[in-house]
Enzyme design. Sequence first.
Site, mmCIF file in Angstrom:
data_model
loop_
_atom_site.group_PDB
_atom_site.id
_atom_site.type_symbol
_atom_site.label_atom_id
_atom_site.label_comp_id
_atom_site.label_asym_id
_atom_site.label_seq_id
_atom_site.Cartn_x
_atom_site.Cartn_y
_atom_site.Cartn_z
ATOM 1 N N CYS A 94 -1.852 -0.066 2.997
ATOM 2 C CA CYS A 94 -1.347 -1.253 3.695
ATOM 3 C C CYS A 94 -0.960 -0.956 5.145
ATOM 4 O O CYS A 94 -1.833 -0.717 5.962
ATOM 5 C CB CYS A 94 -0.198 -1.858 2.909
ATOM 6 S SG CYS A 94 0.030 -3.597 3.245
ATOM 7 N N HIS A 189 -0.876 -1.756 -3.399
ATOM 8 C CA HIS A 189 0.369 -1.076 -3.738
ATOM 9 C C HIS A 189 0.416 -1.000 -5.262
ATOM 10 O O HIS A 189 -0.586 -1.167 -5.928
ATOM 11 C CB HIS A 189 1.563 -1.908 -3.254
ATOM 12 C CG HIS A 189 1.713 -1.935 -1.784
ATOM 13 N ND1 HIS A 189 2.260 -0.899 -1.075
ATOM 14 C CD2 HIS A 189 1.426 -2.897 -0.873
ATOM 15 C CE1 HIS A 189 2.301 -1.221 0.204
ATOM 16 N NE2 HIS A 189 1.793 -2.418 0.362
HETATM 17 N N1 GLN Z 1 3.202 -5.164 7.905
HETATM 18 C C1 GLN Z 1 2.026 -5.230 7.172
HETATM 19 C C2 GLN Z 1 1.611 -6.597 6.702
HETATM 20 O O1 GLN Z 1 2.431 -7.392 6.258
HETATM 21 C C3 GLN Z 1 2.081 -4.211 6.071
HETATM 22 C C4 GLN Z 1 2.841 -4.596 4.858
HETATM 23 C C5 GLN Z 1 2.761 -3.566 3.788
HETATM 24 O O2 GLN Z 1 2.618 -2.359 4.053
HETATM 25 N N2 GLN Z 1 2.893 -4.020 2.563
HETATM 26 O O3 GLN Z 1 0.461 -6.908 6.772
#
Ligand code: GLN
Length: 241
Positions: A94, A189
């Site tokens: 992510c 995740h």
């Molecule tokens: N800031 C990023 C987004 O919202 C990453 C979020 C995350 O790592 N879950 O796209």
Amino acid sequence: MYELTVYHFMPDKLNLYSDIGNIMALKFRAKQRNIKLNVVDINETENIDLSKADIFFIGGGSDREQALATQALLKIKKQLKDAIEDGLPGLTVCGGYQFLGEKYITPDGQELEGLHILDFYTESKEDRLTGDIVIESEKFGTIVGFENHGGRTYHHYDTLGNVKYGYGNNDTEQKEGIHYKNLLGTYLHGPVLPKNHELTDYLLEAAAKRKGIPFEPQKLDNTVEEAAKQVLVNRALNQKA
Ligand code: GLN
């Protein structure tokens, strides 16, 4: 006993939704093959020697933490790029995936500079792409996970596969992640590796090969892992019905 070393970048900032579980999965499946996995936490990037890493891992974070981590990683971007080009296996999740690119545009239009390691960009929006995800991958078979991101990533590289349920890289292309040399980037995740032993073994096998350590890809019994994955696949596809 053989040994491999994982560099875990920014665990103090980037550990959303139990991304640390990826390290546990690597350790567990390495141990099953009599390989000891050493984990080195890298919170400061000064004077690090990436040649000592056999695998690297970067998790996800909020936009704020992502910006802080990018500042630290900018100091070693050449080293990291050279290592990736040289085939260092890595997993980036992510936020950790997004900042490998050229830039990250926040929902309010601010441009955060990326590491420029790969040629892609991410644009974030207020409405988030959230929920379970199922991917069919030519290389890895079925991949399952959970995603929660505002960012939409666009690139021309190989992906991890086609999205059967959920979003992945963005809300138009039905593709998820990136696969470049031995680097895997993903929005998954959950954490992703305990749910997908194929990805875990891919990283371990690539690292073992690079180091000249014997590795038996077929050695482990994955009956339980496969059954757990099937539950997640059924749940996602039933949600769709
Ligand atoms: N800031 C990023 C987004 O919202 C990453 C979020 C995350 O790592 N879950 O796209």
